[in-house]
Design a protein around this motif. Structure first.
Motif, short mmCIF file in Angstrom:
data_model
loop_
_atom_site.label_atom_id
_atom_site.label_comp_id
_atom_site.label_asym_id
_atom_site.label_seq_id
_atom_site.Cartn_x
_atom_site.Cartn_y
_atom_site.Cartn_z
N ARG A 1 14.37 5.06 33.77
CA ARG A 1 13.59 4.28 34.75
C ARG A 1 13.93 4.62 36.20
O ARG A 1 13.36 4.04 37.12
CB ARG A 1 13.82 2.78 34.52
CG ARG A 1 13.20 2.31 33.21
CD ARG A 1 13.03 0.81 33.14
NE ARG A 1 12.38 0.28 34.31
CZ ARG A 1 12.76 -0.85 34.93
NH1 ARG A 1 13.77 -1.54 34.47
NH2 ARG A 1 12.13 -1.28 35.99
N TRP A 2 14.89 5.52 36.43
CA TRP A 2 15.30 5.84 37.79
C TRP A 2 14.16 6.39 38.64
O TRP A 2 14.01 6.04 39.80
CB TRP A 2 16.48 6.81 37.79
CG TRP A 2 17.78 6.15 37.45
CD1 TRP A 2 17.97 4.93 36.87
CD2 TRP A 2 19.08 6.68 37.66
NE1 TRP A 2 19.31 4.67 36.69
CE2 TRP A 2 20.01 5.73 37.17
CE3 TRP A 2 19.56 7.87 38.20
CZ2 TRP A 2 21.38 5.94 37.22
CZ3 TRP A 2 20.92 8.07 38.24
CH2 TRP A 2 21.82 7.11 37.76
N HIS A 3 13.32 7.26 38.07
CA HIS A 3 12.18 7.81 38.83
C HIS A 3 11.26 6.68 39.29
O HIS A 3 10.79 6.68 40.43
CB HIS A 3 11.40 8.81 37.99
CG HIS A 3 12.00 10.18 37.97
ND1 HIS A 3 12.89 10.55 36.99
CD2 HIS A 3 11.87 11.23 38.80
CE1 HIS A 3 13.26 11.79 37.22
NE2 HIS A 3 12.67 12.23 38.31
N GLU A 4 11.01 5.75 38.39
CA GLU A 4 10.14 4.61 38.70
C GLU A 4 10.71 3.79 39.87
O GLU A 4 9.99 3.39 40.78
CB GLU A 4 10.01 3.75 37.45
CG GLU A 4 9.29 2.45 37.62
CD GLU A 4 9.42 1.59 36.37
OE1 GLU A 4 9.32 0.35 36.52
OE2 GLU A 4 9.62 2.13 35.26
N ILE A 5 11.99 3.57 39.86
CA ILE A 5 12.63 2.74 40.89
C ILE A 5 12.72 3.49 42.22
O ILE A 5 12.50 2.91 43.28
CB ILE A 5 14.01 2.27 40.41
CG1 ILE A 5 13.80 1.25 39.29
CG2 ILE A 5 14.83 1.68 41.55
CD1 ILE A 5 15.04 0.83 38.59
N ILE A 6 13.03 4.79 42.17
CA ILE A 6 13.12 5.59 43.40
C ILE A 6 11.74 5.68 44.06
O ILE A 6 11.64 5.63 45.27
CB ILE A 6 13.73 6.98 43.10
CG1 ILE A 6 15.19 6.81 42.70
CG2 ILE A 6 13.60 7.90 44.31
CD1 ILE A 6 15.85 8.05 42.15
N GLY A 7 10.69 5.79 43.25
CA GLY A 7 9.34 5.73 43.79
C GLY A 7 8.71 7.07 44.12
O GLY A 7 7.54 7.26 43.91
N ASP A 8 9.44 8.02 44.65
CA ASP A 8 8.91 9.33 45.03
C ASP A 8 9.40 10.34 44.00
O ASP A 8 10.60 10.59 43.90
CB ASP A 8 9.43 9.70 46.42
CG ASP A 8 8.95 11.04 46.92
OD1 ASP A 8 8.42 11.83 46.11
OD2 ASP A 8 9.11 11.31 48.13
N PRO A 9 8.48 10.96 43.23
CA PRO A 9 8.90 11.87 42.17
C PRO A 9 9.73 13.07 42.67
O PRO A 9 10.70 13.46 42.04
CB PRO A 9 7.59 12.38 41.56
CG PRO A 9 6.55 11.43 42.01
CD PRO A 9 7.03 10.78 43.27
N THR A 10 9.39 13.61 43.82
CA THR A 10 10.13 14.75 44.37
C THR A 10 11.54 14.33 44.76
O THR A 10 12.52 15.00 44.44
CB THR A 10 9.41 15.34 45.59
OG1 THR A 10 8.07 15.68 45.21
CG2 THR A 10 10.11 16.57 46.11
N LEU A 11 11.65 13.21 45.44
CA LEU A 11 12.96 12.69 45.84
C LEU A 11 13.78 12.30 44.60
O LEU A 11 14.97 12.57 44.52
CB LEU A 11 12.77 11.48 46.77
CG LEU A 11 14.03 10.87 47.35
CD1 LEU A 11 14.80 11.88 48.18
CD2 LEU A 11 13.66 9.66 48.21
N GLY A 12 13.12 11.69 43.63
CA GLY A 12 13.79 11.30 42.39
C GLY A 12 14.36 12.51 41.66
O GLY A 12 15.50 12.48 41.19
N ASP A 13 13.58 13.60 41.58
CA ASP A 13 14.07 14.82 40.94
C ASP A 13 15.27 15.40 41.69
O ASP A 13 16.25 15.82 41.07
CB ASP A 13 12.96 15.88 40.88
CG ASP A 13 11.96 15.61 39.77
OD1 ASP A 13 12.28 14.85 38.84
OD2 ASP A 13 10.85 16.18 39.84
N ALA A 14 15.21 15.42 43.01
CA ALA A 14 16.31 15.96 43.81
C ALA A 14 17.59 15.16 43.60
O ALA A 14 18.67 15.71 43.41
CB ALA A 14 15.93 15.98 45.28
N ILE A 15 17.47 13.84 43.62
CA ILE A 15 18.64 12.97 43.44
C ILE A 15 19.22 13.15 42.04
O ILE A 15 20.42 13.35 41.87
CB ILE A 15 18.27 11.49 43.69
CG1 ILE A 15 17.96 11.28 45.17
CG2 ILE A 15 19.39 10.56 43.23
CD1 ILE A 15 17.34 9.93 45.47
#
Length: 70
Positions: A20-34
């Motif tokens: 669920r981290w991608h959902e919470i981070i909100g931005d798919p590109t930023l989520g992938d980088a993190i």
């Protein structure tokens, strides 16, 4: 995370499942980088089962008695 890379340990705890981290981070590109930086060379431990806090409840009077006797 970048500052710790190759220099020391980094411990991250979360009540949110990794799925669920991608959902919470909100931005798919930023989520992938993190997640790429966190998961690379990581040891992941997922705890399952009931919380120990629920099973270890004490009555207020027993807390006071145990404290005084010690």
């Amino acid at each position: 995370v970048d500052d710790r890379d190759g220099k020391g340990a980094l411990l991250i705890t979360s009540l949110v499942p990794i799925g669920r981290w991608h959902e919470i981070i909100g931005d798919p590109t930023l989520g992938d980088a993190i997640l790429d930086r966190i998961v690379h060379r990581a040891h992941r431990i997922e705890l399952k089962g009931e919380s120990l806090r629920k099973r270890q409840t004490l009555t207020p009077s027993s807390d006071l008695t145990n404290t005084i006797e010690k």
